[in-house]
Design an enzyme around this catalytic site. Structure first.
Site, PDB file in Angstrom:
ATOM      1  N   TYR A  97       0.837  -1.204   0.000  1.00  0.00           N
ATOM      2  CA  TYR A  97       0.000   0.000   0.000  1.00  0.00           C
ATOM      3  C   TYR A  97       0.871   1.253   0.000  1.00  0.00           C
ATOM      4  O   TYR A  97       0.567   2.235  -0.689  1.00  0.00           O
ATOM      5  CB  TYR A  97      -0.929  -0.003   1.220  1.00  0.00           C
ATOM      6  CG  TYR A  97      -1.917  -1.141   1.225  1.00  0.00           C
ATOM      7  CD1 TYR A  97      -3.081  -1.074   0.463  1.00  0.00           C
ATOM      8  CD2 TYR A  97      -1.699  -2.281   1.987  1.00  0.00           C
ATOM      9  CE1 TYR A  97      -3.994  -2.123   0.461  1.00  0.00           C
ATOM     10  CE2 TYR A  97      -2.606  -3.329   1.993  1.00  0.00           C
ATOM     11  CZ  TYR A  97      -3.750  -3.252   1.226  1.00  0.00           C
ATOM     12  OH  TYR A  97      -4.647  -4.292   1.220  1.00  0.00           O
ATOM     13  N   ASN A 120     -12.696  -1.043  -4.972  1.00  0.00           N
ATOM     14  CA  ASN A 120     -12.450  -1.384  -6.374  1.00  0.00           C
ATOM     15  C   ASN A 120     -13.670  -2.097  -6.966  1.00  0.00           C
ATOM     16  O   ASN A 120     -14.056  -3.169  -6.499  1.00  0.00           O
ATOM     17  CB  ASN A 120     -11.216  -2.292  -6.461  1.00  0.00           C
ATOM     18  CG  ASN A 120     -10.999  -2.856  -7.854  1.00  0.00           C
ATOM     19  OD1 ASN A 120     -11.470  -2.301  -8.844  1.00  0.00           O
ATOM     20  ND2 ASN A 120     -10.282  -3.973  -7.924  1.00  0.00           N
ATOM     21  N   CYS A 128      -6.332  -5.364  -7.587  1.00  0.00           N
ATOM     22  CA  CYS A 128      -6.068  -5.001  -6.196  1.00  0.00           C
ATOM     23  C   CYS A 128      -5.557  -6.199  -5.397  1.00  0.00           C
ATOM     24  O   CYS A 128      -4.999  -6.026  -4.307  1.00  0.00           O
ATOM     25  CB  CYS A 128      -7.318  -4.410  -5.550  1.00  0.00           C
ATOM     26  SG  CYS A 128      -8.750  -5.504  -5.555  1.00  0.00           S
ATOM     27  N   GLU A 155      -1.224 -16.133 -11.394  1.00  0.00           N
ATOM     28  CA  GLU A 155      -0.476 -15.154 -12.183  1.00  0.00           C
ATOM     29  C   GLU A 155       1.018 -15.453 -12.187  1.00  0.00           C
ATOM     30  O   GLU A 155       1.705 -15.175 -13.179  1.00  0.00           O
ATOM     31  CB  GLU A 155      -0.750 -13.750 -11.647  1.00  0.00           C
ATOM     32  CG  GLU A 155      -2.179 -13.296 -11.916  1.00  0.00           C
ATOM     33  CD  GLU A 155      -2.464 -11.890 -11.437  1.00  0.00           C
ATOM     34  OE1 GLU A 155      -3.532 -11.356 -11.793  1.00  0.00           O
ATOM     35  OE2 GLU A 155      -1.621 -11.315 -10.707  1.00  0.00           O
TER      36      GLU A 155
END
Length: 238
Positions: A97, A120, A128, A155
């Site tokens: 953050y 979001n 996010c 990912e």
């Protein structure tokens, strides 16, 4: 502005999508499927179809289409700045953050960044889930930490499968070709006329040899003449 809506099935459950003609407006987990509109295809519906295809490609292992998908989220200027920064986090990596706050020029706004993450409206497409705590822990995800962990692992696998540029291969016949080329150059050098300095040196040597030959001529003539004079002198004395 009218929106087109639909739902998609994913490894993480059902997600509801909404799109305008500009881009994807919402993507969030849904308890039940959302019926797809069956009327004439509008620009918003075409955008929705593009979004559905991009999500399908993402879960199949390719994130490029989702990363390039136009988005149309609704929020404040600050939230839009945060969401744009989230889309710039590379696939397979994370950021804290505090890092996001510094990237948008608000180094003291880590808490506000966390609030923008929580609000979001487009899950996964605005990643996010790639934001973690300053100590590296998985914290604060509206979809639940189990989904966040799954997305990050997915990912990481996608990033590992991306092709990389390989070094150009060298033909095995190339060294031989180079050797033949060098041999041809040596043969060409042997067939060339001698350099100018060698010709000059040879010419000088020939001139020197000719000069010494000419100098021997008179000396050879003078020796017999001297011998004749000595003989004449001896005869006169007798």
């Amino acid at each position: 502005m009218s929106l087109a809506t639909a739902s998609i099935d994913t490894p993480l459950g059902t997600y509801a999508l909404s799109a305008s003609e500009v881009g994807l407006v919402r993507a969030e987990p849904a308890d039940s499927p959302t019926p797809r509109a069956t009327s004439v295809r509008t620009p918003a519906q075409r955008m929705l179809e593009r979004a559905c295809a991009a999500f399908a490609s993402y879960f199949a292992g390719s994130a490029a289409a989702l990363a390039a998908l136009p988005l149309d989220p609704r929020g404040s200027d600050f939230q839009h700045r945060v969401w744009r920064a989230l889309r710039e986090i590379p696939l397979g990596t994370t950021a804290s953050y505090g890092e996001i706050a510094r990237r948008i020029g608000r180094p003291g706004a880590a808490r506000a960044v966390g609030d923008a993450n929580r609000r979001n409206p487009i899950a996964i497409a605005i990643p996010c889930h790639r934001v973690i705590g300053g100590d590296g822990r998985l914290v604060g995800y509206a979809g639940g930490l189990a989904r966040k962990r799954w997305l990050l692992e997915h990912e990481a696998r996608c990033a590992a499968r991306r092709p990389t540029k390989s070094a150009p291969q060298v033909s095995r016949s190339e060294p031989k070709a180079s050797e033949d080329h060098r041999a041809a150059q040596r043969g060409e050098a042997e067939r060339r006329p001698e350099p100018e300095r060698e010709r000059s040196a040879s010419a000088k040597a020939r001139r020197g040899y000719a000069a010494s030959s000419k100098s021997n001529g008179p000396e050879a003539v003078r020796l017999p003449n001297a011998l004749a004079r000595r003989r004449e002198s001896a005869a006169a004395s007798i």
